[in-house]
Structures are given as structure tokens and as C-alpha cells.
Design a protein around this motif. Structure first.
Motif, PDB file in Angstrom:
ATOM      1  N   LEU A   1       1.820   8.387  -7.568  1.00  0.00           N
ATOM      2  CA  LEU A   1       2.209   7.571  -6.484  1.00  0.00           C
ATOM      3  C   LEU A   1       2.941   8.698  -5.772  1.00  0.00           C
ATOM      4  CD1 LEU A   1       3.879   4.587  -8.192  1.00  0.00           C
ATOM      5  CD2 LEU A   1       1.767   4.804  -7.059  1.00  0.00           C
ATOM      6  N   ALA A   2       2.928   8.665  -4.454  1.00  0.00           N
ATOM      7  CA  ALA A   2       3.016   9.531  -3.231  1.00  0.00           C
ATOM      8  C   ALA A   2       3.059  10.977  -3.762  1.00  0.00           C
ATOM      9  CB  ALA A   2       4.576   9.442  -3.082  1.00  0.00           C
ATOM     10  N   PRO A   3       1.665  11.570  -3.869  1.00  0.00           N
ATOM     11  CA  PRO A   3       1.491  12.830  -4.514  1.00  0.00           C
ATOM     12  C   PRO A   3       2.066  14.037  -3.619  1.00  0.00           C
ATOM     13  CG  PRO A   3      -0.531  11.793  -3.437  1.00  0.00           C
ATOM     14  CD  PRO A   3       0.440  10.747  -3.435  1.00  0.00           C
ATOM     15  N   ASP A   4       2.435  13.668  -2.508  1.00  0.00           N
ATOM     16  CA  ASP A   4       3.118  14.856  -1.730  1.00  0.00           C
ATOM     17  C   ASP A   4       4.789  15.065  -2.070  1.00  0.00           C
ATOM     18  OD1 ASP A   4       0.768  15.543  -0.548  1.00  0.00           O
ATOM     19  OD2 ASP A   4       1.113  14.485   1.294  1.00  0.00           O
TER      20      ASP A   4
ATOM     21  N   ALA B   1       1.054  -1.202   0.001  1.00  0.00           N
ATOM     22  CA  ALA B   1       0.074   0.039  -0.164  1.00  0.00           C
ATOM     23  C   ALA B   1       1.002   1.478  -0.058  1.00  0.00           C
ATOM     24  CB  ALA B   1      -0.791   0.006   1.291  1.00  0.00           C
ATOM     25  N   CYS B   2       0.337   2.229  -0.586  1.00  0.00           N
ATOM     26  CA  CYS B   2       1.200   3.549  -0.516  1.00  0.00           C
ATOM     27  C   CYS B   2       0.109   4.563  -0.974  1.00  0.00           C
ATOM     28  CB  CYS B   2       2.160   3.521  -1.678  1.00  0.00           C
ATOM     29  SG  CYS B   2       1.476   3.741  -3.277  1.00  0.00           S
ATOM     30  N   PRO B   3       0.364   5.909  -0.573  1.00  0.00           N
ATOM     31  CA  PRO B   3      -0.395   6.982  -0.855  1.00  0.00           C
ATOM     32  C   PRO B   3      -0.523   7.393  -2.051  1.00  0.00           C
ATOM     33  CG  PRO B   3       1.225   7.598   0.964  1.00  0.00           C
ATOM     34  CD  PRO B   3       1.711   6.159   0.383  1.00  0.00           C
ATOM     35  N   ALA B   4      -1.609   7.831  -2.725  1.00  0.00           N
ATOM     36  CA  ALA B   4      -1.663   7.913  -4.052  1.00  0.00           C
ATOM     37  C   ALA B   4      -2.862   8.776  -4.613  1.00  0.00           C
ATOM     38  CB  ALA B   4      -1.850   6.544  -4.845  1.00  0.00           C
ATOM     39  N   ARG B   5      -2.724   9.711  -5.851  1.00  0.00           N
ATOM     40  CA  ARG B   5      -3.857  10.369  -5.975  1.00  0.00           C
ATOM     41  C   ARG B   5      -4.458   9.587  -7.313  1.00  0.00           C
ATOM     42  NH1 ARG B   5      -1.438  14.764  -7.756  1.00  0.00           N
ATOM     43  NH2 ARG B   5      -1.561  15.613  -5.541  1.00  0.00           N
TER      44      ARG B   5
ATOM     45  N   LEU C   1      -6.367  -3.416  -8.047  1.00  0.00           N
ATOM     46  CA  LEU C   1      -5.909  -2.436  -7.152  1.00  0.00           C
ATOM     47  C   LEU C   1      -7.537  -2.057  -6.312  1.00  0.00           C
ATOM     48  CD1 LEU C   1      -4.963  -0.009 -10.272  1.00  0.00           C
ATOM     49  CD2 LEU C   1      -3.655  -1.168  -8.264  1.00  0.00           C
ATOM     50  N   SER C   2      -7.232  -1.968  -5.107  1.00  0.00           N
ATOM     51  CA  SER C   2      -8.094  -1.314  -3.992  1.00  0.00           C
ATOM     52  C   SER C   2      -7.607  -0.308  -3.214  1.00  0.00           C
ATOM     53  CB  SER C   2      -8.665  -2.850  -3.382  1.00  0.00           C
ATOM     54  OG  SER C   2      -9.707  -2.529  -2.442  1.00  0.00           O
ATOM     55  N   GLY C   3      -8.350   0.017  -2.070  1.00  0.00           N
ATOM     56  CA  GLY C   3      -8.062   1.062  -1.083  1.00  0.00           C
ATOM     57  C   GLY C   3      -8.849   2.218  -1.429  1.00  0.00           C
ATOM     58  N   PRO C   4      -8.732   2.930  -0.337  1.00  0.00           N
ATOM     59  CA  PRO C   4      -9.813   4.212  -0.542  1.00  0.00           C
ATOM     60  C   PRO C   4      -9.931   5.089  -1.668  1.00  0.00           C
ATOM     61  CG  PRO C   4      -9.047   4.123   1.628  1.00  0.00           C
ATOM     62  CD  PRO C   4      -8.047   3.158   0.976  1.00  0.00           C
ATOM     63  N   ALA C   5      -8.560   5.308  -2.349  1.00  0.00           N
ATOM     64  CA  ALA C   5      -8.492   6.315  -3.396  1.00  0.00           C
ATOM     65  C   ALA C   5      -8.996   5.403  -4.697  1.00  0.00           C
ATOM     66  CB  ALA C   5      -7.070   6.301  -3.555  1.00  0.00           C
ATOM     67  N   ILE C   6      -8.764   4.155  -4.768  1.00  0.00           N
ATOM     68  CA  ILE C   6      -9.388   3.359  -5.898  1.00  0.00           C
ATOM     69  C   ILE C   6     -10.855   3.196  -5.844  1.00  0.00           C
ATOM     70  CG2 ILE C   6      -9.477   1.089  -6.823  1.00  0.00           C
ATOM     71  CD1 ILE C   6      -7.136   2.688  -7.612  1.00  0.00           C
ATOM     72  N   LEU C   7     -11.260   3.133  -4.527  1.00  0.00           N
ATOM     73  CA  LEU C   7     -12.866   2.917  -4.290  1.00  0.00           C
ATOM     74  C   LEU C   7     -13.409   4.251  -4.564  1.00  0.00           C
ATOM     75  CD1 LEU C   7     -13.294   0.936  -1.157  1.00  0.00           C
ATOM     76  CD2 LEU C   7     -12.828  -0.071  -3.340  1.00  0.00           C
ATOM     77  N   GLN C   8     -13.123   5.115  -4.286  1.00  0.00           N
ATOM     78  CA  GLN C   8     -13.648   6.609  -4.511  1.00  0.00           C
ATOM     79  C   GLN C   8     -13.531   6.685  -6.147  1.00  0.00           C
ATOM     80  OE1 GLN C   8     -15.192   8.043  -2.512  1.00  0.00           O
ATOM     81  NE2 GLN C   8     -13.802   9.023  -0.860  1.00  0.00           N
TER      82      GLN C   8
ATOM     83  N   GLU D   1      -7.334  11.580  -3.212  1.00  0.00           N
ATOM     84  CA  GLU D   1      -5.881  11.370  -2.767  1.00  0.00           C
ATOM     85  C   GLU D   1      -6.057  10.700  -1.421  1.00  0.00           C
ATOM     86  OE1 GLU D   1      -2.363  14.407  -1.368  1.00  0.00           O
ATOM     87  OE2 GLU D   1      -3.214  14.674  -3.318  1.00  0.00           O
ATOM     88  N   GLU D   2      -5.867   9.345  -1.477  1.00  0.00           N
ATOM     89  CA  GLU D   2      -5.830   8.595  -0.178  1.00  0.00           C
ATOM     90  C   GLU D   2      -5.184   7.431  -0.473  1.00  0.00           C
ATOM     91  OE1 GLU D   2      -9.629   8.103   2.128  1.00  0.00           O
ATOM     92  OE2 GLU D   2     -10.538   8.792   0.340  1.00  0.00           O
ATOM     93  N   ALA D   3      -4.946   6.267   0.447  1.00  0.00           N
ATOM     94  CA  ALA D   3      -4.257   5.285   0.163  1.00  0.00           C
ATOM     95  C   ALA D   3      -4.540   4.360  -1.020  1.00  0.00           C
ATOM     96  CB  ALA D   3      -4.529   4.202   1.684  1.00  0.00           C
ATOM     97  N   LEU D   4      -3.555   3.554  -1.493  1.00  0.00           N
ATOM     98  CA  LEU D   4      -3.662   2.593  -2.766  1.00  0.00           C
ATOM     99  C   LEU D   4      -3.232   1.404  -2.314  1.00  0.00           C
ATOM    100  CD1 LEU D   4      -3.851   2.099  -5.793  1.00  0.00           C
ATOM    101  CD2 LEU D   4      -1.700   3.047  -5.820  1.00  0.00           C
ATOM    102  N   LEU D   5      -3.976   0.308  -2.667  1.00  0.00           N
ATOM    103  CA  LEU D   5      -3.492  -1.117  -2.203  1.00  0.00           C
ATOM    104  C   LEU D   5      -3.474  -1.784  -3.531  1.00  0.00           C
ATOM    105  CD1 LEU D   5      -3.059  -3.166   0.015  1.00  0.00           C
ATOM    106  CD2 LEU D   5      -5.588  -3.595   0.119  1.00  0.00           C
ATOM    107  N   PHE D   6      -2.368  -2.637  -3.569  1.00  0.00           N
ATOM    108  CA  PHE D   6      -2.320  -3.602  -4.701  1.00  0.00           C
ATOM    109  C   PHE D   6      -2.679  -4.743  -4.386  1.00  0.00           C
ATOM    110  CE2 PHE D   6       0.659  -0.284  -5.336  1.00  0.00           C
ATOM    111  CZ  PHE D   6       0.693   0.047  -6.801  1.00  0.00           C
ATOM    112  N   THR D   7      -3.371  -5.683  -5.069  1.00  0.00           N
ATOM    113  CA  THR D   7      -4.053  -7.037  -4.515  1.00  0.00           C
ATOM    114  C   THR D   7      -3.968  -8.071  -5.566  1.00  0.00           C
ATOM    115  OG1 THR D   7      -6.208  -6.577  -5.821  1.00  0.00           O
ATOM    116  CG2 THR D   7      -5.941  -5.682  -3.785  1.00  0.00           C
ATOM    117  N   HIS D   8      -4.003  -9.220  -5.330  1.00  0.00           N
ATOM    118  CA  HIS D   8      -4.115 -10.424  -6.127  1.00  0.00           C
ATOM    119  C   HIS D   8      -4.748 -10.134  -7.341  1.00  0.00           C
ATOM    120  CE1 HIS D   8      -1.715 -13.365  -4.134  1.00  0.00           C
ATOM    121  NE2 HIS D   8      -2.249 -12.950  -2.965  1.00  0.00           N
ATOM    122  N   ARG D   9      -6.076  -9.664  -7.432  1.00  0.00           N
ATOM    123  CA  ARG D   9      -7.081  -9.267  -8.482  1.00  0.00           C
ATOM    124  C   ARG D   9      -6.632  -7.892  -8.999  1.00  0.00           C
ATOM    125  NH1 ARG D   9     -10.564 -11.480  -4.540  1.00  0.00           N
ATOM    126  NH2 ARG D   9     -11.279 -13.362  -5.133  1.00  0.00           N
TER     127      ARG D   9
END
Length: 388
Positions: free
Chosen positions: A250-253, A205-209, A228-235, A218-226
Motif C-alpha cells: 500500500l502507498a508504495p512511495d 482506492a489507493c496507490p499500490a504495488r 479487488l479491482s483497479g489497474p494494478a489488480i488487472l495487470q 504499481e498503479e491504482a488499487l480499488l476495493f469492491t463488493h466482490r
């Protein structure tokens, strides 16, 4: 079985409306227990609203539709309600409000309100033979018991999480009475890639836009077996249409261009991958190095190469193959079109006495408590009309 109001769907919107509708109210659900989505939400602590909730955080064919209900029953009104019932809460991030203890506290509050209001709650009960009559509506419970109601509120939600009993019941009723349906799609849902290209870095996982079809989150991004997930992806998924690309920053800050130019002068012997791993997960840097040129030392980087690396890290274009679908979608985008629904009362303009509230409507909120607030606000809009 003669009621003033029949509310179908004992989720957040349905319970809230039934508790405030007044008169003789019947609340029906086919599930074994009320509020099942409340129970599992927010990791079991229910992200029940958001401090910053307003209409800008909602998708709909009519972007103005949610404004009235949200303004008349705000997030602070719901906070006052749970304070009144002694439920402790806290802000997590980005204005997201959660129960301190358990989502079951919200369910218990709503059940207590139903009991105090004298609402009849029928669980594991189906409603069929639904029809309009001169004095309201007729219906049959469990295929055997006839009933009537002067008003009917449809609060059965959308199609998300079918294992919890989600169906298209609201859409069927809406069509029966001439309402249009805005095509339902899974929303707030992970993306999938058919080649499972991120399987080797699953769990990273890492911060991403993340940008999809215009809006960026701009929230967390999670790489998965299937995929991409994480709050930024869901949004972003709520705005994505099949076949469209998304863009990851990646790492937008981190200003990689300025950083690498500075490090080229001060720490030129360091490997580029070593420096990047100070700002991104090392497993992700290893993965990226197999897909782009990250070789060599910082001191050997030209301005052009720094620009290419920066572009690759901040404008990573990907086209998902699809989403995980309703199975894991938190909400449904689309639903009963709002063009013949009153934004002030949630009542059908085609069929007097018929109301649609909550996720059944073409109103979809951002991740972070917005959809629960729409449930409370739309429920109260309908309840206010039913008691006026």
C-alpha cells in the motif's frame, strides 16, 4: 462469392487487416456493428496504443513471438495513421494514448478504409462448413450461401466479454486444422473473494504495488463488493494462477518505517491511525485496524512494532478465490499456440493460406493500449504477406 481473402471477425485486427489485404476481400462478423470492443474501450475514448509498446509487455508461451510484428508496424505507425485521418489524441498516463473525442473516430476511420479498399462487409453473418480445398477454402454464409476464398484470416478474438458476442470460434477452427490451443483464461480481470471481505470499503482506492507470480505493477488499487479491482489488480491478474497468493504494498512511495520513526520523535502524542490516515484513505485505515493492531500513540511505538506495522502495510498477502471471469475480463490469456504460426506473417505453418491475428493467438498484452497495438501489428503482418 469467390474472394481472394476472407477475414472472419470485424474487430480491430480484422478491420485493419481487411483494409490492407489487397484484392477482393470479404469481411464477415456475426455482430450488428463492427468494432464493438473498440467502441466501449477506454471509457468510450479507445486507448488505441501505448508510447512504450514493445514485446516485454506481452505474455505468451513464446515470449519472442510478438517481436517481429511489433517491430515492423509500431505504435508510431498507427499514430501516423490516425494523424493522417485527423483524429485528435492525447497521452493520459504511463504512455497510454486516447482519442480526444470518441472511440467512434477509430471505427469511422477503419470503416472508411474498408470502403476505400472495396472490402465487402457482411454483418450479422455466420460462417459454417469451413473446409480446405485445392485452391483455398470453401465456406457457407448463414447456412445457405456458399463461397470460396484463396486465403482466410481468423480475427475473432478470444472469449472475453461474451455479452458482446465473444466465442471460442478461433479455437475451433485452429483445432480443426491441427493447431494446439494454449488453455484460455480470463485476463485483465478483477479478483473475487468468496467472503466479500472488502464490501464495507467498496469504492475505496489507493496507490499500490501488486505482485502476482513474480511481476509487480504499481498503479491504482480499488476495493469492491466482490473483491479487488483497479489497474494494478488487472495487470497482476494476467500473471495469476488459481490458488496463488498475491501481495499488496500500500502507498508504495511512502517509507512507513522511516516515517513512523520520525513521527515518533516529533509528534509522539498523535494516534497511529491518525498518521496513517494522512497517507492512506481513512476508511481503509479503519478497516485495517480491525485486522491488525493499530492502537496507541506514535510515541509509544517500539522499533519492533513499527517493523510489524510496516510489514503488514507493504507485504499484505491475500489469496483470491477467483476472478470475475470472462464477463468483465478485458482480454483472454492463452489462445491459438504460436508454435506452428509464422511470427513474421501470422500464417499457419500447417495449412497454407490460413492466418490467425489479434487476440485469437496466445499473445496477451498489458493494460494500457498494448492489446490494441498487437491487433494493429499482427493485422499488418498478415496483410503484408497477403499482398506480397
Amino acid at each position: 462469392m469467390d474472394y481472394d481473402t476472407l477475414v472472419i471477425g470485424a474487430g480491430a485486427a480484422g478491420m485493419m487487416c481487411a483494409a490492407h489485404a489487397g484484392g477482393r476481400v470479404l469481411l464477415v462478423d456475426h455482430a450488428k456493428a463492427p468494432g464493438e470492443k473498440i467502441r466501449i474501450s477506454g471509457g468510450g475514448r479507445c486507448n488505441f496504443t501505448n508510447m512504450y509498446c514493445d514485446a516485454h509487455a506481452f505474455l505468451s508461451e513464446n515470449p519472442h513471438f510478438a517481436k517481429s510484428a511489433l517491430a515492423r508496424y509500431t505504435q508510431w505507425d498507427f499514430v501516423a495513421l490516425i494523424d493522417q485521418h485527423g483524429i485528435p489524441w492525447h497521452e493520459k498516463t504511463l504512455g497510454q494514448l486516447f482519442c480526444d473525442n470518441s472511440a467512434k473516430d477509430i471505427i469511422a476511420m477503419l470503416r472508411g478504409m474498408l470502403q476505400s479498399a472495396g472490402v465487402d462487409l457482411y454483418l450479422q453473418t455466420s460462417v459454417t462448413d469451413f473446409a480446405k480445398c485445392n485452391d483455398g477454402f470453401t465456406f457457407t454464409l448463414n447456412g445457405a450461401q456458399p463461397g470460396t476464398a484463396r486465403n482466410v484470416v481468423i480475427a475473432t478474438g478470444g472469449k472475453s466479454i461474451p455479452k458482446m458476442g465473444a466465442t471460442g470460434f478461433a479455437y475451433d477452427i485452429a483445432r480443426q486444422f491441427g493447431h494446439r490451443i494454449t488453455a484460455p483464461e480470463p485476463a485483465l480481470v478483477p479478483f473475487t473473494f468468496p467472503d466479500r471481505r472488502f464490501a464495507d470499503i467498496s469504492g475505496v482506492a489507493c496507490p499500490a504495488r501488486v505482485t502476482a507470480n513474480g511481476p509487480s505493477f504499481e498503479e491504482a488499487l480499488l476495493f469492491t463488493h466482490r473483491g479487488l479491482s483497479g489497474p494494478a489488480i488487472l495487470q497482476a491478474s494476467s500473471y495469476w494462477d488459481a490458488g496463488q497468493p498475491i501481495t499488496l504494498c500500500l502507498a508504495p512511495d511512502t517509507d512507513f518505517s522511516a516515517l513512523l520513526r520520525d513521527k515518533r520523535q516529533s509528534d509522539g502524542k498523535k494516534a497511529l491511525t491518525t498518521e496513517l490516515a494522512r497517507h492512506l484513505p481513512s476508511r481503509l485505515v479503519d478497516y485495517l485496524s480491525t485486522h491488525m493492531d493499530l492502537s496507541g500513540r506514535l510515541g509509544d511505538l517500539s522499533d519492533a512494532r513499527i517493523d510489524r506495522v510496516t510489514q503488514a502495510l507493504t507485504h499484505w498477502h491475500l489469496t483470491p478465490g477467483g476472478t470475475e471471469g470472462y464477463r468483465t475480463a478485458e482480454v483472454t490469456r492463452g489462445g491459438v499456440a504460436t508454435d506452428h504460426i509464422s511470427s513474421k506473417t501470422m500464417q499457419s505453418q500447417l495449412v497454407p493460406g490460413l492466418y490467425f491475428i489479434g487476440e485469437a493467438l496466445d499473445v496477451t498484452g498489458w493494460l494500457g493500449g498494448y492489446n490494441f497495438q498487437w491487433a494493429w501489428s499482427s493485422a499488418m503482418a498478415a496483410a503484408h504477406d497477403l499482398t506480397s
